[in-house]
Motif scaffolding. Structure first.
Motif, mmCIF file in Angstrom:
data_model
loop_
_atom_site.group_PDB
_atom_site.id
_atom_site.type_symbol
_atom_site.label_atom_id
_atom_site.label_comp_id
_atom_site.label_asym_id
_atom_site.label_seq_id
_atom_site.Cartn_x
_atom_site.Cartn_y
_atom_site.Cartn_z
ATOM 1 N N PHE A 1 0.821 -1.207 0.000
ATOM 2 C CA PHE A 1 0.000 0.000 0.000
ATOM 3 C C PHE A 1 0.860 1.264 0.000
ATOM 4 O O PHE A 1 0.336 2.355 -0.143
ATOM 5 C CB PHE A 1 -0.958 -0.001 1.182
ATOM 6 N N THR B 1 -1.676 -9.911 7.346
ATOM 7 C CA THR B 1 -2.124 -8.603 7.813
ATOM 8 C C THR B 1 -0.963 -7.699 8.214
ATOM 9 O O THR B 1 -0.960 -6.515 7.903
ATOM 10 C CB THR B 1 -3.083 -8.783 9.006
ATOM 11 N N VAL C 1 0.758 -5.668 5.504
ATOM 12 C CA VAL C 1 -0.133 -4.591 5.050
ATOM 13 C C VAL C 1 -0.023 -3.397 5.988
ATOM 14 O O VAL C 1 0.124 -2.242 5.562
ATOM 15 C CB VAL C 1 -1.599 -5.090 4.984
ATOM 16 N N LEU D 1 1.431 0.472 5.323
ATOM 17 C CA LEU D 1 0.711 1.710 5.641
ATOM 18 C C LEU D 1 1.586 2.645 6.467
ATOM 19 O O LEU D 1 1.540 3.865 6.296
ATOM 20 C CB LEU D 1 -0.577 1.394 6.407
ATOM 21 N N ILE E 1 -5.545 3.223 -5.327
ATOM 22 C CA ILE E 1 -6.856 2.589 -5.266
ATOM 23 C C ILE E 1 -7.216 1.988 -6.620
ATOM 24 O O ILE E 1 -7.642 0.834 -6.725
ATOM 25 C CB ILE E 1 -7.919 3.648 -4.888
ATOM 26 N N ILE F 1 -8.831 -7.537 8.565
ATOM 27 C CA ILE F 1 -8.305 -6.176 8.639
ATOM 28 C C ILE F 1 -9.247 -5.230 7.908
ATOM 29 O O ILE F 1 -9.799 -5.567 6.873
ATOM 30 C CB ILE F 1 -6.885 -6.098 8.049
ATOM 31 N N LEU G 1 -9.420 -1.164 6.636
ATOM 32 C CA LEU G 1 -8.835 0.167 6.525
ATOM 33 C C LEU G 1 -9.950 1.182 6.343
ATOM 34 O O LEU G 1 -9.712 2.312 5.980
ATOM 35 C CB LEU G 1 -7.871 0.233 5.342
ATOM 36 N N ALA H 1 -8.252 -5.736 2.895
ATOM 37 C CA ALA H 1 -7.647 -4.432 3.183
ATOM 38 C C ALA H 1 -7.913 -3.460 2.042
ATOM 39 O O ALA H 1 -8.352 -2.328 2.263
ATOM 40 C CB ALA H 1 -6.140 -4.602 3.404
ATOM 41 N N LEU I 1 -10.349 -0.144 1.949
ATOM 42 C CA LEU I 1 -9.722 1.152 1.658
ATOM 43 C C LEU I 1 -10.499 1.883 0.569
ATOM 44 O O LEU I 1 -10.747 3.089 0.663
ATOM 45 C CB LEU I 1 -8.262 0.950 1.240
ATOM 46 N N LEU J 1 -6.846 5.232 9.075
ATOM 47 C CA LEU J 1 -5.479 4.760 9.258
ATOM 48 C C LEU J 1 -4.963 5.115 10.647
ATOM 49 O O LEU J 1 -4.235 4.336 11.267
ATOM 50 C CB LEU J 1 -4.564 5.359 8.186
#
Lengths: 303, 335
Positions: A37, A103, A106, A110, A235, B63, B65, B120, B124, B254
């Motif tokens: 990400f 997880t 990820v 971030l 995205i 998870i 986001l 995730a 998001l 976040l």
């Protein structure tokens, strides 16, 4: 007709950039089992480096090349500094559980994204700035008719096409490319046949960093540059990667172009504020109808 | 080794912990000026949201986001109910819990098919798309402007009891009971049968399903519980003054995840600690930058940098967060 052509050309040149982003995501997912990400954070950072160089009166092309190299270095640094130490701690208590193993990387990515954004803000004051294009961004004319495509659009399509050809050659014709494909398929067997799986992983991070850095350089002449401008690109790239199948390089490129057309047509025929919703709906549809993606292989994804 | 305890003992323990938290914050607020009282109200509100992540990620391994987007669902539900139907704020908060739980049900039905990075990424995208709904249908959700809502005035019996109550104190008195109740609920949930079921799914899905646990159903239930909490937090958060897309940005989602991770994803004490860190750390950094007279560009971005670094350091050194580190130290002393 004219609006159709506008959407079609915008979709092709935007789709080419999305294809790069999505390719970068898939490379790291196949190579290291991580969805990164922070990828567009890295791209944002290297584009700022290029912008700084151009401000200091370096030529566009030298800034371009340095940005690509720093993209590769940043990608390798992320792997060596953060992701590799994480994966070597797999026997720690939290990482014992299945779901946490996917997880934790990820969450780490971030964290990297947050740090890169804050650093860019500190170094470059965070306000939006323009980024130059090497060729004019005005519409091309053929005789007396305006074409719905700019010189820069053609440049983007050309550069991405060249990148895709080089990537294909790398993966199908070179030993290193073969090693990368092998270790994505089965790291254990690859290690036993004498290939350094760790270096191969770092290499996929570096290539992914270069690809996304290129995407940053190609998209910012249109969107301007700020610590947050490339978030949308991540995205879209993620959606493209899922649509194409997270495990397939060709699928990721295909997904990128599909997303490019979807967004361009929503922009032209509907309203720009519908784009986010369109992406969400498209992603959910893709996940429900074909969770393994267009070109993904079925058995890879556990249900 | 954790032993299976009887329901009675657990109920007693979680009641005690919730009351201790309630009294601790209340006593702390008496030492503080209005600004820090307001920050304590923020802590109470955000703690509910962080607990929703502790429940979701810590207990069941999924998870999200996009907790900020679920907070927006709760906030908008409550604001719409209060401004359109003119019901009381308290009833609106309770209804917001149910509406976001329903939203969580749909989300969970979609999410139960997804795992790890797929989940995730999807959440998001949701975090970005949900606030844009408010702008897309701006006649109903009043677009960028949003709804101006507030906690109103304290009731007469409370002012008679405590004397003059400032706005900051009142916002704390609204948020704190909900925080204590959420703490009680989460402690109870994670220590009983359902909590053990969730942990089994988190650690090994195949083993859990062999033990007769319905994996998909369990995941959906966790999503419903987590969304109910996040929606409540979103409603209280919005009623500080404004319910609008800008109140629930992606960065909020976040930040909440960061709080949960720094404290320790599996620990409820960790959730409290993490919430304190994300609320008070920017203040502390601001004091330091003022003292050192650092330029403005640094002081604006330094909190974000520190929070990002804290997240990274936590994940690299000890993914179980500060709660895990504490346990580690305690273990070493014993042996």
């Amino acid at each position: 007709m004219n609006s159709f052509l506008t959407a079609f050309f915008a979709g092709t040149s935007q789709g080419a950039i999305y294809a790069l982003v999505s390719l970068g995501l898939v490379l790291v997912w196949r190579g290291a089992g991580v969805v990164n990400f922070a990828q567009m954070g890295q791209a944002m950072f290297t584009t700022y480096i290029a912008s700084q160089l151009i401000q200091n009166e370096y030529s566009y092309w030298s800034a371009f090349v340095i940005a690509l190299i720093s993209g590769a270095l940043l990608g390798a640094l992320v792997d060596l500094g953060i992701m590799r130490p994480l994966s070597s701690r797999k026997n720690s208590l939290l990482l014992n559980s299945q779901s946490m193993r996917t997880t934790i990387p990820v969450i780490a990515s971030l964290g990297i994204l947050g740090v890169l954004k804050a650093l860019a803000g500190i170094f470059w004051a965070g306000e939006e700035r323009g980024f130059p294009a090497p060729v004019p961004t005005t519409g091309l004319r053929l005789g007396n008719t305006d074409l719905a495509i700019t010189g820069f659009d053609l440049f983007v399509i050309g550069v991405v096409f060249l990148t895709l050809v080089l990537t294909t050659i790398f993966f199908t014709r070179t030993g290193m490319g073969l090693a990368m494909r092998a270790s994505a398929l089965n790291p254990e067997v690859t290690r036993l046949s004498g290939i350094r799986v760790g270096s191969v992983r770092t290499l996929s991070w570096a290539i992914s960093g270069t690809a996304s850095s290129l995407a940053g350089l190609l998209v910012t002449p249109k969107t301007n540059l700020s610590p947050n401008t490339l978030d949308l690109l991540l995205i879209v790239g993620f959606t493209a990667a899922v649509v194409g199948g997270l495990t397939s390089l060709a699928g990721s490129v295909l997904g990128g172009f599909i997303l490019g057309y979807v967004i361009a047509f929503v922009n032209v025929y509907s309203a720009p504020e519908n784009v986010f919703l369109a992406i969400l709906i498209f992603l959910l549809l893709a996940l429900f109808l074909r969770p393994q993606g267009i070109l993904g292989s079925k058995e890879v994804r556990r249900v | 080794m954790s032993k299976v305890k009887s329901h009675k003992v657990i109920g007693f323990r979680s009641t005690r912990l919730a009351i201790i938290f309630f009294l601790f914050i209340l006593l702390l607020s008496m030492q503080f000026g209005p600004y820090n009282q307001f920050q304590l109200a923020n802590i109470s509100t955000l703690l509910i949201a962080v607990l929703s992540i502790t429940l979701l990620t810590g207990a069941s391994g999924q998870i999200s986001l996009g907790q900020g987007a679920i907070m927006a669902v709760g906030g908008y539900s409550a604001a719409l109910l209060v401004t359109r139907l003119e019901i009381s704020m308290w009833l609106a908060f309770v209804l917001a819990i149910f509406i976001s739980a329903l939203f969580g049900l749909f989300l969970g039905l979609a999410a139960a098919r997804l795992s790890g990075p797929y989940l995730a990424g999807t959440t998001l995208v949701m975090a970005l798309a949900i606030p844009s709904i408010a702008i897309r249908f701006d006649s109903f959700f009043s677009g960028d402007i949003g709804f101006s809502v507030d906690y109103g005035y304290p009731p007469d019996w409370l002012t008679n009891l405590l004397g003059e109550i400032s706005i900051e104190e009142w916002s704390l008195y609204v948020a704190l009971p909900f925080a204590a109740l959420s703490l009680f609920a989460v402690l109870n949930l994670s220590n009983t049968r359902s909590g053990r079921t969730w942990r089994a799914v988190r650690d090994n899905e195949v083993a859990a399903s062999l033990a007769g646990i319905n994996i998909a159903r369990t995941k959906v239930i966790v999503f419903v519980c987590s969304s109910a909490l996040a929606g409540l937090a979103g409603a209280i958060y919005g009623f500080r003054g404004l319910v609008a897309p800008s109140v629930y940005p992606t960065d909020l989602s976040l930040l909440l995840l960061t709080a949960a991770v720094i404290g320790g994803l599996r620990s409820i004490g960790g959730a409290i600690f993490g919430t304190f860190v994300i609320v008070f750390l920017p203040d502390v950094i601001e004091k330091i930058t003022k003292f050192l007279e650092l330029p403005e560009t640094i002081s604006i971005y330094l909190p974000a940098l520190m929070i990002g670094l804290l997240l990274l350091i936590t994940v690299i050194l000890n993914p179980r967060g500060s709660a895990g580190a504490l346990e580690h130290i305690r273990h070493r002393h014993k042996h």
